[in-house]
Design an enzyme around this catalytic site. Structure first.
Site, PDB file in Angstrom:
ATOM      1  CD  GLU A 284      -3.288  11.499  -1.765  1.00  0.00           C
ATOM      2  OE1 GLU A 284      -2.955  10.968  -2.842  1.00  0.00           O
ATOM      3  OE2 GLU A 284      -3.681  10.853  -0.781  1.00  0.00           O
TER       4      GLU A 284
ATOM      5  CB  SER B 190      -0.887   0.005   1.240  1.00  0.00           C
ATOM      6  OG  SER B 190      -0.110   0.353   2.358  1.00  0.00           O
ATOM      7  CE  LYS B 191      -1.903   7.497   0.116  1.00  0.00           C
ATOM      8  NZ  LYS B 191      -3.001   8.287  -0.438  1.00  0.00           N
ATOM      9  NE  ARG B 192      -2.425   3.991   5.279  1.00  0.00           N
ATOM     10  CZ  ARG B 192      -3.175   2.892   5.417  1.00  0.00           C
ATOM     11  NH1 ARG B 192      -2.897   1.992   6.324  1.00  0.00           N
ATOM     12  NH2 ARG B 192      -4.227   2.717   4.648  1.00  0.00           N
TER      13      ARG B 192
END
Ligand code: GLU
Length: 496
Positions: free
Chosen positions: A279, A261-263
């Site tokens: 973002e 994931s992005k995290r």
């Protein structure tokens, strides 16, 4: 003669292009190049609520950075355009009408509250609510209304159009990676194909466009596998010839547990976008900004799911085109390994064109191309990423700041004496050629009963500022004897 294959990359502009999307694009590109087909970029922007500003250009710029060139796209145009679904509204209206006329789709008027309450009631009974042949004859839709009532409802313009999934049958389809996939229609709900805002949903638009754009192979991520049965039914209902399908395995976290994931990128400090993305005031640096070469990134992501038959690991794009085959892609998820990517980046830097590398060095070091070319000999063998060069190699441009830890390691009662001997050696041997320097210096050290292993770290700290860095004779060669003498005497002053 065989028709040319046509593949497509069909992202939704709902955010930046991430590593998974880039891999899908790359696999499509590799196949197209090998089979001399054509690659289409189609922007799937029918869900207006999910559009994210800047996303389309991030996708386009990222593909360009990676060298994945599409033959037809919103920018390039082509014979099958428009290539942006929001510009193809009339086309989808025509096909939804065909489905309605055939009785393969119907209008539904159920409100959100009504659907929520059906869901809740089912849950209470330990069941899952699926809107399909089990219950559509009891729900708020055109199947249960007479002509008059239907007309009235349609005039209110608040409806969706659902697909009328076949009853009790098994949908079979071949996936190029997984073999036969079969799904019972009991498990498929009557998906929404069209909304009253005049926009189709992903499913209808995707199938219609793949047909009209004459796509021969649909290669996309595993997350679309659950939609495959519905798509097959849609192809059949519309009398379209089906393309071949392949669903690529998931990309997993470095731990192997769960989807990347992005995290994870933020937590573990590696990029997951090709180019940086902003973002909510956070900037996510991309592979580009973090100093990765597109060649290395392509090489790395090709192996996320694909396995070659030999031990070869470093591939140019041409070699990938040659060797890659969709038949060698695995079903199981592929772990993202940031260390492996850095290793590949290093390998690609080593084989990079001299001129290209010196252009990067000249920009980073803010120096002339000619100087950069000279620096490149020293920098290249130690370069894992093409960023942070100025900071890491500042000693090539200016006198180093001496690292205290390194200094304490080389300082003892002999250090001063060794420094004097070496300095004098350089002063006396200014004219000696670089090729003779090492042997001359070593014999001088030996005459003074000094072991090179003692002297070299001292010279290293004087020239680099710390106990690491390039081959010392390459560095002396680069700096010149005068600069070497100056740096040796500066260290003498510090040690005094
Ligand atoms: N628009 C879909 C996405 O963003 C593409 C699915 C497909 O390739 O069919 O992932």
């Amino acid at each position: 003669m065989n028709k040319k294959i046509r593949l497509r990359f069909a992202p939704s502009p709902t955010g930046p292009l991430h590593i998974g999307g880039l891999r899908t694009a790359l696999f499509n590109y590799l196949i197209v190049k090998k089979m001399k087909g054509r690659l289409v970029l189609r922007i799937e922007d029918t869900d207006q609520n999910r559009l994210v500003k800047g996303s389309q250009s991030h996708i386009e710029d990222s593909l360009e950075w990676a060298g994945i060139k599409c033959d037809e796209s919103p920018k390039e145009g082509g014979d099958y355009g428009p290539y942006k679904q929001s510009e193809r509204k009339e086309i989808y209206s025509k096909y939804i009408e065909i489905l309605i006329k055939k009785g393969a789709a119907y209008y539904a008027f159920d409100t959100k509250e009504e659907l929520d309450s059906h869901r809740k009631n089912h849950e209470l009974k330990g069941k899952t609510f699926i809107y399909n042949f089990h219950n559509r004859h009891k729900l708020n839709n055109s199947l249960n209304l007479d002509k008059e009532e239907l007309k009235k409802k349609l005039d209110q313009k608040s409806y969706v159009i659902r697909f009328k999934t076949k009853e009790n049958c098994t949908v079979k389809c071949r996936d190029l990676i997984r073999g036969e996939v079969s799904v019972s229609t009991k498990e498929i709900d009557d998906k929404i194909l069209f909304k009253s805002d005049g926009m189709p949903t992903y499913h209808l638009a995707n199938v219609v466009d793949d047909h009209l754009m004459e796509i021969s192979h649909v290669i996309r991520g595993e997350e679309w596998l659950p939609s495959l049965a519905l798509h097959v039914l849609l192809y059949e209902a519309l009398d379209f010839k089906k393309p071949h399908f392949a669903h690529l395995p998931l990309i997993l976290k470095p731990s192997g547990k769960g989807k990347l994931s992005k995290r994870d990128g933020v937590t573990f400090g590696f990029p997951i976008y090709p180019l940086s993305w902003k973002e909510n005031n956070t900037i996510y640096r991309g592979f580009n900004e973090e100093g990765y070469l597109p060649e290395a990134v392509n090489n790395y992501i090709a192996f996320l799911g694909w396995n070659n038959t030999d031990e070869k690991e470093v591939y140019t794009i041409k070699e990938l085109i040659n060797d890659f085959s969709i038949n060698d892609v695995n079903i199981s998820g592929a772990k993202f390994d940031p260390e492996k990517l850095i290793w590949l980046n290093f390998q690609h830097i080593q084989v990079m064109d001299e001129q290209d590398l010196s252009k990067i060095i000249s920009k980073e070091m803010e120096t002339e191309a000619e100087d950069a070319l000279k620096m490149s000999r020293i920098i290249k063998p130690r370069l894992k990423k093409v960023t942070g060069i100025k900071q890491a190699f500042s000693y090539l441009m200016e006198k180093p700041i001496i690292d205290q830890k390194s200094l304490s390691k080389i300082t003892n009662e002999e250090t001063k004496n060794i420094l004097v001997i070496i300095s004098n050696f350089f002063i006396a041997n200014k004219k000696v050629t670089n090729s003779d320097l090492k042997s001359k210096m070593f014999s001088e050290l030996s005459n003074n009963k000094i072991k090179p292993a003692k002297a070299m770290p001292i010279i290293r700290v004087a020239l680099v500022g710390k106990l690491e860095g390039p081959n010392l004779f390459d560095l002396i060669n680069y700096l010149g004897k005068d600069e070497t003498i100056e740096r040796l005497s500066l260290l003498q002053e510090i040690i005094r």
